[in-house]
Every structure is written in C-alpha cells, then in structure tokens.
Design a protein around this motif. Structure first.
Motif, mmCIF file in Angstrom:
data_model
loop_
_atom_site.group_PDB
_atom_site.id
_atom_site.type_symbol
_atom_site.label_atom_id
_atom_site.label_comp_id
_atom_site.label_asym_id
_atom_site.label_seq_id
_atom_site.Cartn_x
_atom_site.Cartn_y
_atom_site.Cartn_z
ATOM 1 N N LEU A 8 0.306 0.972 -3.966
ATOM 2 C CA LEU A 8 -1.156 1.040 -4.129
ATOM 3 C C LEU A 8 -1.726 2.446 -3.957
ATOM 4 O O LEU A 8 -2.561 2.883 -4.751
ATOM 5 C CB LEU A 8 -1.828 0.116 -3.115
ATOM 6 C CG LEU A 8 -2.068 -1.326 -3.538
ATOM 7 C CD1 LEU A 8 -2.742 -2.090 -2.403
ATOM 8 C CD2 LEU A 8 -2.926 -1.384 -4.781
ATOM 9 N N GLN A 9 -1.269 3.147 -2.933
ATOM 10 C CA GLN A 9 -1.846 4.482 -2.705
ATOM 11 C C GLN A 9 -1.499 5.424 -3.864
ATOM 12 O O GLN A 9 -2.302 6.275 -4.242
ATOM 13 C CB GLN A 9 -1.445 5.062 -1.361
ATOM 14 C CG GLN A 9 0.010 5.341 -1.199
ATOM 15 C CD GLN A 9 0.323 5.993 0.158
ATOM 16 O OE1 GLN A 9 -0.573 6.438 0.872
ATOM 17 N NE2 GLN A 9 1.576 6.042 0.525
ATOM 18 N N TYR A 36 0.835 -1.203 0.000
ATOM 19 C CA TYR A 36 0.000 0.000 0.000
ATOM 20 C C TYR A 36 0.872 1.256 0.000
ATOM 21 O O TYR A 36 0.682 2.162 -0.819
ATOM 22 C CB TYR A 36 -0.957 0.006 1.209
ATOM 23 C CG TYR A 36 -1.889 1.186 1.148
ATOM 24 C CD1 TYR A 36 -3.023 1.148 0.339
ATOM 25 C CD2 TYR A 36 -1.599 2.362 1.841
ATOM 26 C CE1 TYR A 36 -3.853 2.254 0.224
ATOM 27 C CE2 TYR A 36 -2.432 3.469 1.730
ATOM 28 C CZ TYR A 36 -3.557 3.411 0.925
ATOM 29 O OH TYR A 36 -4.365 4.505 0.802
ATOM 30 N N ALA A 58 -8.572 -1.200 -1.750
ATOM 31 C CA ALA A 58 -7.651 -0.062 -1.571
ATOM 32 C C ALA A 58 -8.133 1.184 -2.306
ATOM 33 O O ALA A 58 -7.626 2.274 -2.068
ATOM 34 C CB ALA A 58 -6.259 -0.437 -2.065
ATOM 35 N N LEU A 60 -3.355 -6.326 4.239
ATOM 36 C CA LEU A 60 -4.365 -5.262 4.127
ATOM 37 C C LEU A 60 -5.730 -5.723 4.629
ATOM 38 O O LEU A 60 -6.550 -4.898 5.016
ATOM 39 C CB LEU A 60 -4.491 -4.800 2.667
ATOM 40 C CG LEU A 60 -3.324 -3.983 2.112
ATOM 41 C CD1 LEU A 60 -3.578 -3.613 0.665
ATOM 42 C CD2 LEU A 60 -3.089 -2.722 2.941
#
Ligand code: SF4
Length: 328
Positions: free
Chosen positions: A24-25, A20, A70, A205
């Motif tokens: 991912l972010q 993440y 996400a 996650l």
C-alpha cells in the motif's frame, strides 16, 4: 508511451500492516509518478470464497475504505471492481486457449496447493488463476506491475501470454515489467514469516490505539531474552521487523541496543506502539471521513470502474480485430 501501473488485492478481508508495508505505501508513492489502476479482485476472491459471495461483497467496501484511508487518492488512481469489467473475463477465456495445463501445473502457487489437495480436486478457476491475472494486467496495457518475489512467476506467465498473442495475431498487447517491492513480507505477531489474517497474527489497519497496543504487547520477541541485559537477536524478533518497516531512522539504534542488552522488550515495544500511532492516526481520520459518506465511496468505485471499462472496451476492440472476431 504513458507508463501505467496495475496493482490490487483479492477481496478476501480487511487489510493489515503487512499489506501496508508490502504494497500500500508503495502504491501511494507510485500514484504521484504514474497513472495507476487499482484492482479490487472480487472474481479472484471467488477461487477460495465461492461459497460465501456475501462476504466478498462486504469486504469490497472495507478494502475500498482501507485504500482511501491509506492515502490512495481517487483523483490520481483508478480504483475499480474486477467483476464489473466483463472484458477481463473475456480475455481470460481467449488466453486460456494457448496456455497449457502443464504450464499452469508448474506455477508455484498451483504447485503448493496441489501438494496438499492434489490436482484432481483443484478447481478449474484456481488452476487458471494465473491466466486471469494476465487478463487483469493486459486489459489496461499496464507497463509496470509491482510484485513481491513470490509473484514473479505469475508476471512471467503474463509476459509469455503477451508475446504469444502478439506473435500469433498482431502486436496489440504490451509486455509488462516487474517492479520488485523493496519491502519484504512483514512478520506476524506470532513470529511467523508472514502476517496474515487467517493465521490470526495480524494488526488491521483500522485497529484502535488500544487494539494496536494489545497486539504489540502480546507479540513474541527473542525467546532467549529473559533479562534486559541479555544480548538479543533482533533478526528473529517481529518487533524489530516493525521497527525496520515503520521506524526506518531509529531501527539501527534499536538493533544495537537490543544486541548489547541496553533496552528491554517492553520499552522497545513502547517505541513501536508510538510509531504505529503516528502512522495509523491520520488513516483513522481519513477512514472516519469516508465511512461516514458511503455514497461518496460508491461514487469513487463506480467512476473508477467506468473509466477502467472504457479502457477495457478499447483494448477488446483491438483484440477482436487482431483475432478476426470483429464480425459486425
Ligand atoms: S529489545 Fe526489541 S528487538 Fe530486541 S528482542 Fe526485545 S522486542 Fe525484540
């Protein structure tokens, strides 16, 4: 020219906080600005998991759920399955004609692997991994590829392949640019430089609040700190790395409090547990929504794969024409 981003993951297991923070972010932000293709790299997972294809099959849906949880929006991003795009395999074969074994041997990932097992026992698919990555990037004419520093040599090879192809045949391919990720690797809870599932030092996650708390509570901290008043060294503490990654506004305050012995590790961990809850709870809700609708997830993957295949077929037509392989 429309800017197009190519990104993705090898399908080797559920994603964790390291994924993440590291990518991912960033993808969730990029999809607002660019046309984004997200690759579920199941073929590349075979380079290390070819004896367990069943595992890849189950991981594929888990990762798809991680993406959706996400915040990757299937309305903005094209999520697709690598093995369902045969043109990627076709391009890999074509490119492999003009990439020497010597170039591949000097790729850092291949080099690191050959140090332990030697080149003689290395599988052909693993050696050619950087070539298949070039095919992933170029089939959709991606102009931007988000990468960490360690992936730069792979992207450089893709760029060389593009230049070579365009010189040899016709300028069909697009040279991709690197978008270097600002977030470095996230440390594992054992203090290792990299969070990874295989080391058992990750926080998935999809962890429950209890699981997150257990993992954070057992995370190592500065070993020289015995009492709260002992001045700490946040730079060697994974908990501080999490503050930097997930509590950007409060991390400086934590650094000072730690260094001046004004906060105990238990309180410091409590703050990060709360911050992670704020981050993960909306993800849990989205995951629950999609997990209850497997047909919807399959539809998302199928329609993304269909869209990617159309793009691949169009590129392949141009490639065949450029190489005079368009016989009929
Ligand atoms: S106070 Fe926080 S940053 Fe400092 S050593 Fe303890 S857990 Fe790590």
């Amino acid at each position: 020219m429309t800017e197009r981003v190519l990104t993705g993951d090898r399908v080797t297991g559920k994603l964790h906080l390291g994924h993440y923070a590291g990518s991912l972010q960033n993808r969730v932000a990029l999809q607002e600005q660019y046309e984004t293709f997200v690759l579920l790299a199941d073929v590349q997972a075979l380079t290390t998991h070819f004896e367990q294809p069943g595992l890849i099959r189950s991981h594929l849906r888990e990762i798809a759920l991680d993406y959706l949880a996400a915040g990757i929006d299937p309305g903005r991003s094209t999520i697709f399955v690598q093995s369902m795009i045969p043109e990627i395999a076709e391009l890999t074969v074509f490119y492999s004609m003009f990439v020497t074994v010597n170039v591949l041997r000097h790729n850092p990932t291949v080099k690191a692997e050959s140090k332990t097992g030697g080149l003689d026992d290395m599988y052909y698919g693993f050696l050619g991994y950087p070539v298949s990555q070039a095919a992933d990037i170029t089939f959709c004419k991606a102009t931007i590829v988000p990468v960490g520093e360690d992936q730069l040599p792979h992207l450089e090879l893709a760029r060389k392949i593009v230049r070579r192809f365009n010189e040899l045949y016709r300028p069909v391919l697009v040279e991709p640019a690197a978008l270097i990720s600002e977030t470095s690797r996230l440390a594992g809870i054992d203090g290792h430089i990299k969070m990874s599932k295989s080391r058992g030092n990750s926080i998935a996650l999809d962890s429950s609040p209890e699981e997150v708390a257990v993992q954070i509570k057992k995370a190592v901290t500065d070993p020289e700190r015995i009492r709260k008043s002992d001045p700490g060294h946040p730079d060697i503490c994974p908990i501080y790395a999490y503050h930097r990654a997930f509590r950007k506004d409060g991390s400086l305050e934590i650094r000072e409090a730690c260094e001046q012995g004004r906060i105990g590790c238990s309180a410091c961990k409590g703050l990060i547990i709360s911050a992670l809850e704020q981050l993960l709870e909306p993800m849990r809700q989205r995951r629950t929504y999609y997990a209850a609708r497997p047909a919807l997830v399959d539809d998302i993957l199928m329609s993304g794969t269909r869209r990617a295949r159309e793009v691949a077929q169009s590129t392949m037509q141009e490639i065949r024409e450029a190489m005079s392989l368009d016989y009929f």
